[in-house]
Design a protein around this motif. Structure first.
Motif, PDB file in Angstrom:
ATOM      1  N   ALA A 100       0.829  -1.216   0.000  1.00 17.09           N
ATOM      2  CA  ALA A 100       0.000   0.000   0.000  1.00 17.09           C
ATOM      3  C   ALA A 100       0.856   1.256   0.000  1.00 17.09           C
ATOM      4  N   GLY A 101       2.174   1.108   0.182  1.00 13.93           N
ATOM      5  CA  GLY A 101       3.045   2.272   0.108  1.00 13.93           C
ATOM      6  C   GLY A 101       3.770   2.567   1.395  1.00 13.93           C
ATOM      7  N   SER A 102       4.199   3.831   1.536  1.00 15.30           N
ATOM      8  CA  SER A 102       5.030   4.210   2.672  1.00 15.30           C
ATOM      9  C   SER A 102       4.193   4.619   3.874  1.00 15.30           C
ATOM     10  N   VAL A 103       2.872   4.643   3.720  1.00 16.67           N
ATOM     11  CA  VAL A 103       2.024   5.045   4.840  1.00 16.67           C
ATOM     12  C   VAL A 103       2.030   3.939   5.905  1.00 16.67           C
ATOM     13  N   SER A 104       1.826   4.343   7.161  1.00 12.84           N
ATOM     14  CA  SER A 104       1.760   3.309   8.192  1.00 12.84           C
ATOM     15  C   SER A 104       0.407   2.613   8.078  1.00 12.84           C
ATOM     16  N   MET A 105       0.409   1.296   8.249  1.00 10.24           N
ATOM     17  CA  MET A 105      -0.836   0.551   8.088  1.00 10.24           C
ATOM     18  C   MET A 105      -1.842   0.922   9.185  1.00 10.24           C
ATOM     19  N   ALA A 106      -1.321   1.276  10.373  1.00 13.43           N
ATOM     20  CA  ALA A 106      -2.220   1.674  11.471  1.00 13.43           C
ATOM     21  C   ALA A 106      -2.920   2.977  11.119  1.00 13.43           C
ATOM     22  N   ALA A 107      -2.161   3.922  10.525  1.00 20.40           N
ATOM     23  CA  ALA A 107      -2.757   5.196  10.116  1.00 20.40           C
ATOM     24  C   ALA A 107      -3.774   4.958   9.008  1.00 20.40           C
ATOM     25  N   LEU A 108      -3.452   4.031   8.120  1.00 19.75           N
ATOM     26  CA  LEU A 108      -4.372   3.707   7.030  1.00 19.75           C
ATOM     27  C   LEU A 108      -5.681   3.142   7.583  1.00 19.75           C
ATOM     28  N   ASP A 109      -5.564   2.294   8.600  1.00 15.79           N
ATOM     29  CA  ASP A 109      -6.768   1.759   9.245  1.00 15.79           C
ATOM     30  C   ASP A 109      -7.630   2.895   9.790  1.00 15.79           C
ATOM     31  N   LEU A 110      -6.993   3.864  10.474  1.00 16.12           N
ATOM     32  CA  LEU A 110      -7.736   5.005  11.027  1.00 16.12           C
ATOM     33  C   LEU A 110      -8.414   5.787   9.908  1.00 16.12           C
ATOM     34  N   ALA A 111      -7.670   5.996   8.806  1.00 15.16           N
ATOM     35  CA  ALA A 111      -8.210   6.775   7.696  1.00 15.16           C
ATOM     36  C   ALA A 111      -9.399   6.063   7.063  1.00 15.16           C
ATOM     37  N   GLN A 112      -9.279   4.763   6.852  1.00 14.77           N
ATOM     38  CA  GLN A 112     -10.370   4.020   6.215  1.00 14.77           C
ATOM     39  C   GLN A 112     -11.570   3.931   7.149  1.00 14.77           C
ATOM     40  N   ALA A 113     -11.303   3.840   8.460  1.00 17.40           N
ATOM     41  CA  ALA A 113     -12.406   3.827   9.421  1.00 17.40           C
ATOM     42  C   ALA A 113     -13.181   5.128   9.317  1.00 17.40           C
TER      43      ALA A 113
END
Ligand SMILES: [Cu+2]
Length: 506
Positions: free
Chosen positions: A430-443
């Motif tokens: 998914a790239g250089s983004v943190s997966m935890a941050a991505l989870d927050l964003a998608q939530a």
């Protein structure tokens, strides 16, 4: 670098002042690949060096169906994260209609996101890209501008004194009348008083300027990678804490909540901390371990067998606001006879950095006869350019591997390291983004009834079972020219395998 080594019976204590490197360990830009509804997008966000500042956004759509893209920055979590302002329309390239660009003002530091809305033949889609926003340095004022401002200030200051003098001396004279001695004396007094007032104003201005500059510098320091304090608490257990800030540091006072507390971090692809130990200076061995909380604000990892040597430590964590931090340190370890590795822990050792042959090589031979092949672009690698790193995994007969499995929920993990250790980036499909941050964003998106977490379908292709495609892709861009070592970690038939590639970047 000073090293203090004391031995208490069995316990070996190692405390080291750690290395300081630039913010987010030298790789502040964001690269993201995922789906906005039906449209696969490759988004790169070049973050500004100062905040507020302008972020440059490039978006490539893999689909020809996208007609318009809109972007808007907002907070990742907490207040303001579900009230998007009006988005900006990205500019579609005339030569390449699948390529879009936009400039966005980032007004605040911290964990932000850029919402990307795509419109096209297949309807609407939305995706959110987490963007850690932080000032990276204080920009000096241009000499010419400073000179101009100084001249204007002097003109205004001196002008004010003379204007007041003239008003008092000649303000209510009749036409043709000359000022007498009384008026002249009064005017001189008024000029002295004005000069004192102007000087006082300038002094206050200087104080204000200085305090603002200090405040800004604190903000820059606030987001620098924290130093790790590393302690070997027994023959093989490494404890990780935040190093205390230097005397006089005001970073901790700057904000509530404080900068980072290891006791508060949130899980990032299955673990609270991802710890990387790289043997320096040759980067000829690498461990990827997952320390556990060890009470209070400490984490600890049981080390496996490791040769004595100096190790560079990078420890990735994500704070509750979704901001990714990488703790940085070095440690001199004695020979370790440790525990066998288990779970998601993995290690690699091999050739030293960086031979000329390796810089050309696109094939990494795995111990079981299989190979990882980098689909290396024929053009030279350029710093700052968003790139797609594609790796094919082959079995010992050269066929696409059929035994690929997700490793910590993803097709692969890649670490990009500059040998001077000024760059470290832990990257995923998914790239250089943190997966935890991505989870927050998608939530956040799902919470609004938006495109419910469709981006995760690409980040996490399958559940933790069953075969996955033998091709792994990582979107990333090198921040600077130089040589880099890339560690590509995949899982096959229950075993983690690491391929290592060297690259020269122009
Ligand atoms: Cu990872």
């Amino acid at each position: 670098m000073r090293t203090r080594l004391r031995v208490f019976g069995l316990a070996v204590l190692l405390l080291l002042p750690a290395l300081r490197v630039s913010a987010h360990v030298g790789s502040p830009d964001v690269f993201y690949e995922g789906k906005a509804g039906p449209y696969p997008l490759f988004v790169s966000v070049r973050v500004p060096q100062v905040i507020p500042g302008v972020a440059e956004i490039q978006i490539r759509s893999e689909s020809k169906d996208v007609r318009a893209i809109r972007v808007v920055p907002m907070r990742l979590a907490g207040p303001g994260s579900n009230l998007p302002p009006t988005p900006d329309l990205a500019t579609q390239s005339k030569d390449d209609p699948q390529f879009f660009t936009a400039s966005l003002w980032l007004m605040e530091s911290g964990a932000l996101q850029v919402r990307v809305q795509a419109d096209g033949a297949l309807g609407q889609g939305e995706v959110s890209v987490p963007v850690p926003s932080s000032a990276q340095r204080t920009l000096p004022m241009q000499k010419s501008l400073a000179g101009l401002l100084l001249a204007l200030m002097l003109l205004l200051a001196v002008g004010a004194v003379f204007i007041v003098g003239a008003i008092v001396r000649e303000g209510n004279l009749e036409g043709g009348e000359a000022p007498d001695e009384v008026r002249n004396r009064r005017a001189r007094r008024a000029m002295v008083v004005t000069a004192v007032l102007v000087a006082a104003l300038l002094f206050l201005g200087r104080l204000w300027w200085g305090s603002d500059a200090t405040d800004f510098q604190r903000r820059v320091d606030f987001f620098k990678p924290p130093d790790a304090a590393l302690t070997l608490v027994n023959s093989h257990r490494l404890e990780i804490r935040l190093a205390p800030l230097g005397a006089g540091s005001q970073v901790q006072d700057l904000r509530t909540p404080p900068r980072l507390r290891l006791g508060d971090v949130i899980p990032d692809h299955g673990h609270l901390m991802h710890l990387f130990l790289l043997r320096t200076p040759d980067l000829d061995a690498m461990w990827h371990l997952h320390p556990k909380p060890a009470g209070g604000d400490a984490f600890a990892a049981d080390l496996p067998d490791m040769p004595a040597g100096r190790y560079q430590v990078f420890a990735d964590v994500v704070d509750p606001r979704g901001f990714p931090w990488t703790l940085v340190g070095t440690t001199d370890l004695p020979q370790i006879s440790g525990k066998a590795m288990s779970g998601d822990d993995s290690m690699w050792s091999g050739a030293s950095l960086v031979s000329a042959a390796a810089l050309e090589s696109a094939t990494y031979q795995l111990p079981d006869g299989g190979r990882i092949v980098w689909q290396r672009p024929s053009a030279p690698l350029k710093a700052g350019a968003p790139l797609e790193f594609t790796f094919d995994v082959q079995d010992k007969d050269g066929r696409p591997a059929e035994d690929m499995q997700p490793y910590m929920g993803m097709a692969g993990h890649a670490e990009f390291v500059r040998p001077d250790l000024s760059v470290f980036a832990h990257v995923h499909p998914a790239g250089s983004v943190s997966m935890a941050a991505l989870d927050l964003a998608q939530a956040g998106l799902a919470g609004e009834g938006g495109a419910s977490g469709s981006a995760m379908s690409m980040a996490m292709p399958m559940a933790d079972s069953g075969p996955i495609p033998p091709e792994v892709r990582f979107p990333y861009g090198f921040p600077r020219a130089g040589e880099y070592r890339i560690f590509v970690q995949i899982k096959r038939a229950g075993r983690v395998e690491t391929g290592v590639f060297d690259a020269r970047v122009e």
